[in-house]
Structure formats: C-alpha cells, structure tokens
Design a protein around this motif. Structure first.
Motif, PDB file in Angstrom:
ATOM      1  N   LEU A   3      27.791  69.340  72.780  1.00 21.19           N
ATOM      2  CA  LEU A   3      29.217  69.071  72.957  1.00 21.19           C
ATOM      3  C   LEU A   3      29.686  67.886  72.129  1.00 21.19           C
ATOM      4  O   LEU A   3      30.822  67.867  71.668  1.00 21.19           O
ATOM      5  N   GLU A   4      28.842  66.892  71.957  1.00 21.65           N
ATOM      6  CA  GLU A   4      29.251  65.721  71.188  1.00 21.65           C
ATOM      7  C   GLU A   4      29.610  66.102  69.762  1.00 21.65           C
ATOM      8  O   GLU A   4      30.614  65.649  69.218  1.00 21.65           O
ATOM      9  N   SER A   5      28.819  66.959  69.131  1.00 24.98           N
ATOM     10  CA  SER A   5      29.143  67.383  67.765  1.00 24.98           C
ATOM     11  C   SER A   5      30.346  68.326  67.755  1.00 24.98           C
ATOM     12  O   SER A   5      31.173  68.261  66.847  1.00 24.98           O
ATOM     13  N   TYR A   6      30.463  69.187  68.759  1.00 26.31           N
ATOM     14  CA  TYR A   6      31.620  70.082  68.823  1.00 26.31           C
ATOM     15  C   TYR A   6      32.911  69.295  68.994  1.00 26.31           C
ATOM     16  O   TYR A   6      33.938  69.641  68.421  1.00 26.31           O
TER      17      TYR A   6
ATOM     18  N   CYS B  15      33.651  66.359  67.921  1.00 25.35           N
ATOM     19  CA  CYS B  15      34.061  65.753  66.649  1.00 25.35           C
ATOM     20  C   CYS B  15      34.809  66.759  65.775  1.00 25.35           C
ATOM     21  O   CYS B  15      35.710  66.389  65.031  1.00 25.35           O
ATOM     22  N   ALA B  16      34.448  68.022  65.875  1.00 29.83           N
ATOM     23  CA  ALA B  16      35.096  69.048  65.066  1.00 29.83           C
ATOM     24  C   ALA B  16      36.318  69.658  65.749  1.00 29.83           C
ATOM     25  O   ALA B  16      37.297  69.982  65.087  1.00 29.83           O
ATOM     26  N   LEU B  17      36.269  69.806  67.067  1.00 30.37           N
ATOM     27  CA  LEU B  17      37.290  70.575  67.775  1.00 30.37           C
ATOM     28  C   LEU B  17      38.205  69.747  68.666  1.00 30.37           C
ATOM     29  O   LEU B  17      39.215  70.256  69.146  1.00 30.37           O
ATOM     30  N   GLY B  18      37.836  68.498  68.977  1.00 31.79           N
ATOM     31  CA  GLY B  18      38.618  67.689  69.906  1.00 31.79           C
ATOM     32  C   GLY B  18      37.995  67.744  71.278  1.00 31.79           C
ATOM     33  O   GLY B  18      36.805  67.528  71.436  1.00 31.79           O
ATOM     34  N   ASN B  19      38.791  68.077  72.289  1.00 31.37           N
ATOM     35  CA  ASN B  19      38.311  68.135  73.660  1.00 31.37           C
ATOM     36  C   ASN B  19      37.568  69.441  73.898  1.00 31.37           C
ATOM     37  O   ASN B  19      38.105  70.523  73.655  1.00 31.37           O
ATOM     38  N   VAL B  20      36.343  69.350  74.385  1.00 32.93           N
ATOM     39  CA  VAL B  20      35.539  70.536  74.665  1.00 32.93           C
ATOM     40  C   VAL B  20      34.852  70.375  76.021  1.00 32.93           C
ATOM     41  O   VAL B  20      34.672  69.262  76.507  1.00 32.93           O
ATOM     42  N   TYR B  21      34.492  71.490  76.614  1.00 30.89           N
ATOM     43  CA  TYR B  21      33.756  71.444  77.876  1.00 30.89           C
ATOM     44  C   TYR B  21      32.813  72.631  77.951  1.00 30.89           C
ATOM     45  O   TYR B  21      32.942  73.594  77.211  1.00 30.89           O
ATOM     46  N   THR B  22      31.895  72.540  78.875  1.00 28.31           N
ATOM     47  CA  THR B  22      31.012  73.651  79.158  1.00 28.31           C
ATOM     48  C   THR B  22      30.837  73.753  80.665  1.00 28.31           C
ATOM     49  O   THR B  22      30.960  72.770  81.385  1.00 28.31           O
TER      50      THR B  22
ATOM     51  N   GLU C 143      18.886  74.718  91.535  1.00 28.57           N
ATOM     52  CA  GLU C 143      19.863  75.095  90.520  1.00 28.57           C
ATOM     53  C   GLU C 143      21.242  74.743  91.032  1.00 28.57           C
ATOM     54  O   GLU C 143      21.545  74.931  92.205  1.00 28.57           O
ATOM     55  N   LEU C 144      22.084  74.219  90.164  1.00 27.72           N
ATOM     56  CA  LEU C 144      23.468  73.951  90.505  1.00 27.72           C
ATOM     57  C   LEU C 144      24.328  74.227  89.281  1.00 27.72           C
ATOM     58  O   LEU C 144      23.820  74.317  88.173  1.00 27.72           O
ATOM     59  N   TRP C 145      25.595  74.372  89.498  1.00 25.13           N
ATOM     60  CA  TRP C 145      26.524  74.612  88.394  1.00 25.13           C
ATOM     61  C   TRP C 145      27.386  73.379  88.221  1.00 25.13           C
ATOM     62  O   TRP C 145      27.833  72.791  89.207  1.00 25.13           O
ATOM     63  N   ASN C 146      27.621  73.005  86.979  1.00 21.64           N
ATOM     64  CA  ASN C 146      28.465  71.837  86.752  1.00 21.64           C
ATOM     65  C   ASN C 146      29.284  72.001  85.484  1.00 21.64           C
ATOM     66  O   ASN C 146      29.039  72.877  84.670  1.00 21.64           O
ATOM     67  N   VAL C 147      30.273  71.131  85.353  1.00 22.80           N
ATOM     68  CA  VAL C 147      31.136  71.084  84.180  1.00 22.80           C
ATOM     69  C   VAL C 147      30.803  69.810  83.431  1.00 22.80           C
ATOM     70  O   VAL C 147      30.716  68.744  84.026  1.00 22.80           O
ATOM     71  N   GLU C 148      30.578  69.943  82.134  1.00 24.16           N
ATOM     72  CA  GLU C 148      30.397  68.758  81.295  1.00 24.16           C
ATOM     73  C   GLU C 148      31.523  68.754  80.280  1.00 24.16           C
ATOM     74  O   GLU C 148      31.882  69.790  79.725  1.00 24.16           O
ATOM     75  N   LEU C 149      32.090  67.590  80.036  1.00 23.37           N
ATOM     76  CA  LEU C 149      33.248  67.424  79.187  1.00 23.37           C
ATOM     77  C   LEU C 149      32.957  66.393  78.115  1.00 23.37           C
ATOM     78  O   LEU C 149      32.304  65.379  78.387  1.00 23.37           O
ATOM     79  N   GLU C 150      33.415  66.652  76.929  1.00 16.53           N
ATOM     80  CA  GLU C 150      33.366  65.658  75.856  1.00 16.53           C
ATOM     81  C   GLU C 150      34.744  65.575  75.224  1.00 16.53           C
ATOM     82  O   GLU C 150      35.370  66.596  74.943  1.00 16.53           O
ATOM     83  N   MET C 151      35.204  64.360  75.031  1.00 16.98           N
ATOM     84  CA  MET C 151      36.496  64.115  74.398  1.00 16.98           C
ATOM     85  C   MET C 151      36.273  63.190  73.215  1.00 16.98           C
ATOM     86  O   MET C 151      35.709  62.111  73.377  1.00 16.98           O
TER      87      MET C 151
END
Length: 109
Positions: free
Chosen positions: A11-14, A16-23, A41-49
């Motif tokens: 996400l960190e590299s994405y 830089c290219a796309l702006g705000n991204v999440y998974t 197992e758990l589900w989570n959201v990770e965000l990079e801005m």
C-alpha cells in the motif's frame, strides 16, 4: 493481490502513485494464544494516505466509521433488530450516535 504479513508493504508504494488507498482482507495470527476464544483469523482494513498529516488521517478514520454506521443503519435494519434483541438492546441508538456525533480527540502528551 499479494500475500504478505501486512498489506501495508504494498500500500505504501500504491499510495505514492494513486493517493489514498486501502485494503480489506483476512489477517492470520501466527503466535500461540492463551485464551481459548482468541481468533486465529480476523478481517481488517488497512489504509495508506500519501502526504497526509495526523489530522488528515484522524478525519479520514472518523468519516469512515461514521459512514459505516450510517450504511448499516440504512441497509441492515433487520440485522440490527436481531442483534439488539439477542445481544445489545441499545445497538440502534449507539450506531445512530456514532454516525451523527463528532469524535473527541486527545493528544498523546
């Protein structure tokens, strides 16, 4: 799709290219846990801005949580009624409060 210990690596590299991204996806725990109800197992959201400061990230997180609560209120009334009856009787009011209230913020120091 990437299989790593953390989506953040990609996400960190994405960002830089796309702006705000999440998974959104599963995370697996590798450590042995003492409690019998510990999730493997758990589900989570990770965000990079990209190029964001702490206030930007805090505002984004608050907006996202409010959006989720409002979406659940609008799209899942039967689930809320069921959960309120079986588990948490003030769920509807709690979700509505979170969706419409401002979050309090405190600083680390």
């Amino acid at each position: 799709m990437h299989l790593t210990a953390s989506y953040q690596l990609h996400l960190e590299s994405y960002a830089c290219a796309l702006g705000n991204v999440y998974t959104f996806g599963p995370t697996f725990r590798a450590e042995k846990s003492q409690p019998s109800k510990h999730l493997a197992e758990l589900w989570n959201v990770e965000l990079e801005m990209a190029f964001a400061n702490l206030e930007d990230v805090s505002n984004c997180a608050e907006d996202y949580i409010k959006f989720l609560c409002q979406s659940v209120l609008e799209n899942c009334p039967e689930v809320i009624k069921f959960m309120a009856k079986k588990v948490y009787n003030t769920l509807w009011d709690c979700l509505k409060s979170v969706a419409t209230s401002s979050f309090e913020r405190i600083i680390y120091t």
